[in-house]
Motif scaffolding. Structure first.
Motif, short mmCIF file in Angstrom:
data_model
loop_
_atom_site.label_atom_id
_atom_site.label_comp_id
_atom_site.label_asym_id
_atom_site.label_seq_id
_atom_site.Cartn_x
_atom_site.Cartn_y
_atom_site.Cartn_z
N ARG A 268 -30.35 -46.65 -84.81
CA ARG A 268 -29.96 -45.35 -85.36
C ARG A 268 -30.87 -44.94 -86.51
N CYS A 269 -31.08 -45.88 -87.40
CA CYS A 269 -31.88 -45.55 -88.59
C CYS A 269 -33.37 -45.64 -88.30
N GLY A 270 -33.73 -46.33 -87.25
CA GLY A 270 -35.13 -46.44 -86.89
C GLY A 270 -35.76 -47.67 -87.50
N TYR B 53 -25.71 -56.23 -87.86
CA TYR B 53 -25.02 -55.20 -88.62
C TYR B 53 -26.01 -54.43 -89.49
N CYS B 54 -25.89 -53.10 -89.43
CA CYS B 54 -26.75 -52.27 -90.27
C CYS B 54 -25.97 -51.88 -91.52
N GLY B 55 -26.53 -52.17 -92.65
CA GLY B 55 -25.84 -51.88 -93.90
C GLY B 55 -25.95 -50.42 -94.30
N HIS C 253 -23.79 -48.62 -90.89
CA HIS C 253 -22.66 -49.47 -90.46
C HIS C 253 -22.65 -49.64 -88.95
N PHE C 254 -23.82 -49.63 -88.41
CA PHE C 254 -23.94 -49.85 -86.98
C PHE C 254 -23.80 -51.35 -86.70
N THR C 255 -22.98 -51.65 -85.74
CA THR C 255 -22.80 -53.05 -85.38
C THR C 255 -23.13 -53.25 -83.92
#
Ligand SMILES: [Zn+2]
Length: 77
Positions: A41-43, A56-58, A61-63
């Motif tokens: 999502r963030c690239g 997990y993306c801090g 909040h993508f898991t």
């Protein structure tokens, strides 16, 4: 009136931690290889922290759960 010499509530300056993003890259044969997964999502640049079988993306909040091929249970006969 007496002037207070001590300044209360002043925080002590602490230097910021050095970015360690470079540790997540390795150069293999002239190519940059990422050690860890980046967030879809963030690239690229935003890495996913690896937890127990999940990433997990801090930031967003993508898991993402680790895709593991589920072995078909053999029915005992
Ligand atoms: Zn993200």
């Amino acid at each position: 009136m007496a002037i207070k010499s001590k300044i209360k509530g002043k925080k002590k300056h602490v230097n910021k931690k050095t970015s360690v993003k470079y540790k997540k890259y390795t150069i293999e044969g002239g190519k940059i290889v990422k050690k860890e997964r980046s967030c879809p999502r963030c690239g690229p640049g935003i890495f996913l922290s690896m937890g127990q079988r999940r990433a997990y993306c801090g930031r967003c909040h993508f898991t993402e759960f680790e895709r593991k091929e589920v072995e078909p249970k053999l029915e005992a006969k």
